[in-house]
Design a protein around this motif. Sequence first.
Motif, PDB file in Angstrom:
ATOM      1  N   ALA A  14      15.990 106.867 179.154  1.00  0.00           N
ATOM      2  CA  ALA A  14      16.141 108.146 179.864  1.00  0.00           C
ATOM      3  C   ALA A  14      14.803 108.595 180.449  1.00  0.00           C
ATOM      4  N   ARG A  15      13.738 108.380 179.719  1.00  0.00           N
ATOM      5  CA  ARG A  15      12.409 108.757 180.211  1.00  0.00           C
ATOM      6  C   ARG A  15      12.010 107.915 181.418  1.00  0.00           C
ATOM      7  N   ILE A  16      12.308 106.629 181.366  1.00  0.00           N
ATOM      8  CA  ILE A  16      11.978 105.755 182.487  1.00  0.00           C
ATOM      9  C   ILE A  16      12.803 106.149 183.713  1.00  0.00           C
ATOM     10  N   ARG A  17      14.095 106.404 183.521  1.00  0.00           N
ATOM     11  CA  ARG A  17      14.950 106.818 184.641  1.00  0.00           C
ATOM     12  C   ARG A  17      14.438 108.117 185.259  1.00  0.00           C
ATOM     13  N   GLU A  18      14.083 109.077 184.402  1.00  0.00           N
ATOM     14  CA  GLU A  18      13.578 110.355 184.908  1.00  0.00           C
ATOM     15  C   GLU A  18      12.307 110.153 185.737  1.00  0.00           C
ATOM     16  N   ALA A  19      11.390 109.329 185.250  1.00  0.00           N
ATOM     17  CA  ALA A  19      10.145 109.060 185.984  1.00  0.00           C
ATOM     18  C   ALA A  19      10.440 108.373 187.317  1.00  0.00           C
ATOM     19  N   ARG A  20      11.363 107.433 187.294  1.00  0.00           N
ATOM     20  CA  ARG A  20      11.728 106.717 188.538  1.00  0.00           C
ATOM     21  C   ARG A  20      12.352 107.674 189.541  1.00  0.00           C
ATOM     22  N   ASN A  21      13.269 108.519 189.060  1.00  0.00           N
ATOM     23  CA  ASN A  21      13.930 109.470 189.958  1.00  0.00           C
ATOM     24  C   ASN A  21      12.959 110.520 190.504  1.00  0.00           C
ATOM     25  N   GLN A  22      11.996 110.948 189.681  1.00  0.00           N
ATOM     26  CA  GLN A  22      10.993 111.910 190.154  1.00  0.00           C
ATOM     27  C   GLN A  22      10.179 111.336 191.300  1.00  0.00           C
ATOM     28  N   ARG A  23      10.049 110.023 191.329  1.00  0.00           N
ATOM     29  CA  ARG A  23       9.279 109.351 192.376  1.00  0.00           C
ATOM     30  C   ARG A  23      10.173 108.877 193.526  1.00  0.00           C
ATOM     31  N   SER A  24      11.451 109.220 193.450  1.00  0.00           N
ATOM     32  CA  SER A  24      12.432 108.835 194.474  1.00  0.00           C
ATOM     33  C   SER A  24      12.465 107.325 194.695  1.00  0.00           C
ATOM     34  N   LEU A  25      12.360 106.578 193.586  1.00  0.00           N
ATOM     35  CA  LEU A  25      12.432 105.124 193.660  1.00  0.00           C
ATOM     36  C   LEU A  25      13.826 104.648 193.277  1.00  0.00           C
ATOM     37  N   LYS A  43      19.588  98.130 182.699  1.00  0.00           N
ATOM     38  CA  LYS A  43      19.952  97.996 181.288  1.00  0.00           C
ATOM     39  C   LYS A  43      19.000  98.784 180.396  1.00  0.00           C
ATOM     40  N   ILE A  44      17.716  98.760 180.743  1.00  0.00           N
ATOM     41  CA  ILE A  44      16.728  99.530 179.983  1.00  0.00           C
ATOM     42  C   ILE A  44      17.033 101.020 180.104  1.00  0.00           C
ATOM     43  N   GLU A  45      17.284 101.468 181.320  1.00  0.00           N
ATOM     44  CA  GLU A  45      17.547 102.893 181.540  1.00  0.00           C
ATOM     45  C   GLU A  45      18.813 103.365 180.823  1.00  0.00           C
ATOM     46  N   ARG A  46      19.779 102.487 180.670  1.00  0.00           N
ATOM     47  CA  ARG A  46      21.014 102.853 179.961  1.00  0.00           C
ATOM     48  C   ARG A  46      20.876 102.711 178.447  1.00  0.00           C
ATOM     49  N   GLY A  47      19.714 102.243 177.983  1.00  0.00           N
ATOM     50  CA  GLY A  47      19.485 102.088 176.555  1.00  0.00           C
ATOM     51  C   GLY A  47      20.181 100.889 175.954  1.00  0.00           C
TER      52      GLY A  47
END
Length: 105
Positions: A14-25, A43-47
């Motif tokens: 969830a933390r990685i997804r949030e960081a990626r989305n904050q950067r619009s990647l 798969k990582i982002e979904r845990g």
Amino acid sequence: MSAFHSEAAHVLGARIREARNQRSLTLEDLGALAGVHWTNIGKIERGQVHPSVETLVRLASAMDADPKVFVTGLTADMYPRPRHKLTANDLIREREERSRRRDAD
């Protein structure tokens, strides 16, 4: 595969997804920047999987982030329990006790 690998993997993802989305990647963008296949990042982002340290560092570096922001607060209790509950201190104490008993005999 839909179940979480562990509570830690869920939080980390969830933390990685949030960081990626904050950067619009997109997943593809991050994958290209980090040298990690985008499906693995999903798969990582979904845990579903827990990344290796190398993968975590690659993802963080690609997003100009310190890897510690992703792992801060994660504890061993967030992973499935080991079969034993011993720690290194328990082992050392036990060895010292055995040595004292041998010396007393």
